[in-house]
Enzyme design. Structure first.
Site, mmCIF file in Angstrom:
data_model
loop_
_atom_site.group_PDB
_atom_site.id
_atom_site.type_symbol
_atom_site.label_atom_id
_atom_site.label_comp_id
_atom_site.label_asym_id
_atom_site.label_seq_id
_atom_site.Cartn_x
_atom_site.Cartn_y
_atom_site.Cartn_z
ATOM 1 N N THR A 60 1.383 2.679 4.809
ATOM 2 C CA THR A 60 2.323 3.334 5.787
ATOM 3 C C THR A 60 2.707 1.982 6.691
ATOM 4 O O THR A 60 3.151 2.421 7.903
ATOM 5 C CB THR A 60 1.858 4.517 6.746
ATOM 6 O OG1 THR A 60 0.799 5.051 5.811
ATOM 7 C CG2 THR A 60 2.518 5.265 7.218
ATOM 8 N N GLY A 102 0.696 -1.273 0.218
ATOM 9 C CA GLY A 102 0.006 0.065 -0.150
ATOM 10 C C GLY A 102 0.676 1.331 0.037
ATOM 11 O O GLY A 102 2.164 1.006 0.212
ATOM 12 N N HIS A 103 0.347 2.275 -0.189
ATOM 13 C CA HIS A 103 0.794 3.643 -0.259
ATOM 14 C C HIS A 103 1.658 3.901 0.967
ATOM 15 O O HIS A 103 1.305 3.767 2.206
ATOM 16 C CB HIS A 103 -0.290 4.895 -0.609
ATOM 17 C CG HIS A 103 -1.207 5.004 0.879
ATOM 18 N ND1 HIS A 103 -2.387 4.272 0.684
ATOM 19 C CD2 HIS A 103 -1.271 5.685 1.897
ATOM 20 C CE1 HIS A 103 -3.158 4.647 1.671
ATOM 21 N NE2 HIS A 103 -2.478 5.536 2.375
ATOM 22 N N ALA A 104 2.911 4.454 0.691
ATOM 23 C CA ALA A 104 3.876 5.076 1.632
ATOM 24 C C ALA A 104 4.243 3.889 2.613
ATOM 25 O O ALA A 104 5.182 4.232 3.528
ATOM 26 C CB ALA A 104 3.138 6.063 2.673
#
Length: 340
Positions: free
Chosen positions: A255, A235-237
């Site tokens: 994250t 997922g993002h980051a």
């Protein structure tokens, strides 16, 4: 190849006839005459008595074997190197297929092979000796290092950064939009602009149909030497450390921080906004709702120390018997009270 040549090439100690002719490699149960096999797992040691292989790679500490053998400090690794002797990596001639579309502002390094129906957008930079097999798409502004290899239908989105010697299997998507939505007052979802990028360091391999999302802001980062299996979602980051392995169908919510040299076995899921410490191992189908200490081995859901989880599973399997015992004890207590 002569067995002696293989031993010399791999740096293994040879026991037996150096002139044995080896024509290929195979597993110990499937091997035929002329083939080289290996033994690492003691589970397969009984197969030594029946294997048809002509030679075997074994550990230096292993006992006597009836076959000519190559003694190795790391037999699994040396067998992997032996496979490369018989099955070298295919070579691709430099050149651009006439059906490929290359933007005028794109910079392609020397020795590149760009196959049928590939698309390279504006301001892309690709290093030396790249191979884009076919139907590979690279969005504008992406920067890619030397010795890049992308199999058919891989896609690198805008402005992503990729290091040297990165290998993408079929259908990999790097830098797709992160899963970001904000709820409006009327209950509808507002898409959050995914303005970040995805960064892939050197020597990373990502296998088929995996997706590494771009960050909402900042970057999603895969560290040097990480290996990512099929159908993995990052997922993002998220941050994935050096030499970490994410096995099939692992999912990291946004994250998540995964340290160096971790192993996340098949179908592990991390809830996001948590840290998995360096060297941690999560066994198959573990669900991770909170931080995992460095070096820990965790299992189950919610993920816990592996020893505690195994004890819990042992109790769980006995619950029907324990329930009957509890019912009988309650009945006995009631009988004793009634007789007072």
């Amino acid at each position: 190849m002569k067995l002696g040549y293989i031993a010399e090439t791999l740096g293994c100690a040879l026991e037996g006839d150096a002139n044995v002719e080896i024509t290929g490699v195979a597993g110990i149960e499937e091997a035929r005459a002329g083939e080289l096999t290996f033994l690492v797992n003691r589970k397969y040691r009984p197969a030594l008595a029946t294997t048809q292989a002509s030679a075997i790679v074994v550990g230096k500490e292993a006992g006597a074997v009836r076959l000519p053998s190559l003694r190795s400090d790391n037999p699994y690794l040396d067998f992997a190197r032996a496979i490369e002797l018989f099955h070298p990596t295919p070579k691709f001639a430099a050149g651009i297929h006439p059906t490929a579309v290359i933007a005028k502002s794109a910079k392609i390094g020397a020795g590149a092979h760009i196959g049928p129906y590939c698309f390279v957008d504006e301001d892309v930079e690709i290093g030396r000796n790249a191979v884009l097999h076919s139907f590979v798409v690279i969005y504008r502004g992406a920067k890619i290092g030397d010795d890049f290899f992308a199999h058919a239908h891989a896609c690198i989105r805008e402005r992503c950064r990729i290091g040297h010697r990165v290998l993408l299997q079929n259908g990999v998507v790097l830098g797709s939009d992160g899963y970001g939505f904000a709820k409006r007052a009327d209950g509808r979802w507002h898409k959050i602009r995914q303005a970040g990028i995805t960064v892939i360091d050197d020597d990373v391999e990502i296998q088929a149909q995996s997706a590494i999302d771009r960050a909402t802001i900042g970057e999603t980062h895969i560290g040097r030497g990480a290996k990512i299996d099929n159908f993995v979602q990052v997922g993002h980051a998220c941050k994935v450390g050096e030499d970490t392995m994410l096995c099939g169908q692992v999912g990291l919510a946004g994250t998540t921080r995964v340290g160096k040299r971790c192993i996340l076995a098949g179908q592990v899921g991390a809830a996001g906004h948590l840290t998995i410490g360096d060297g941690a191992t999560l066994t198959a189908q573990s669900g991770v709702p909170s931080d995992v200490p460095a070096g820990a081995v965790y299992s189950g859901y919610p993920a816990m120390d592996n020893l505690a989880w195994r004890k819990s599973v042992a109790v769980f399997n006995r619950l029907p018997d324990l329930q009957r015992e509890l019912r009988d004890l309650r009945a006995e207590v009631a009988r004793l009270r009634g007789s007072e």
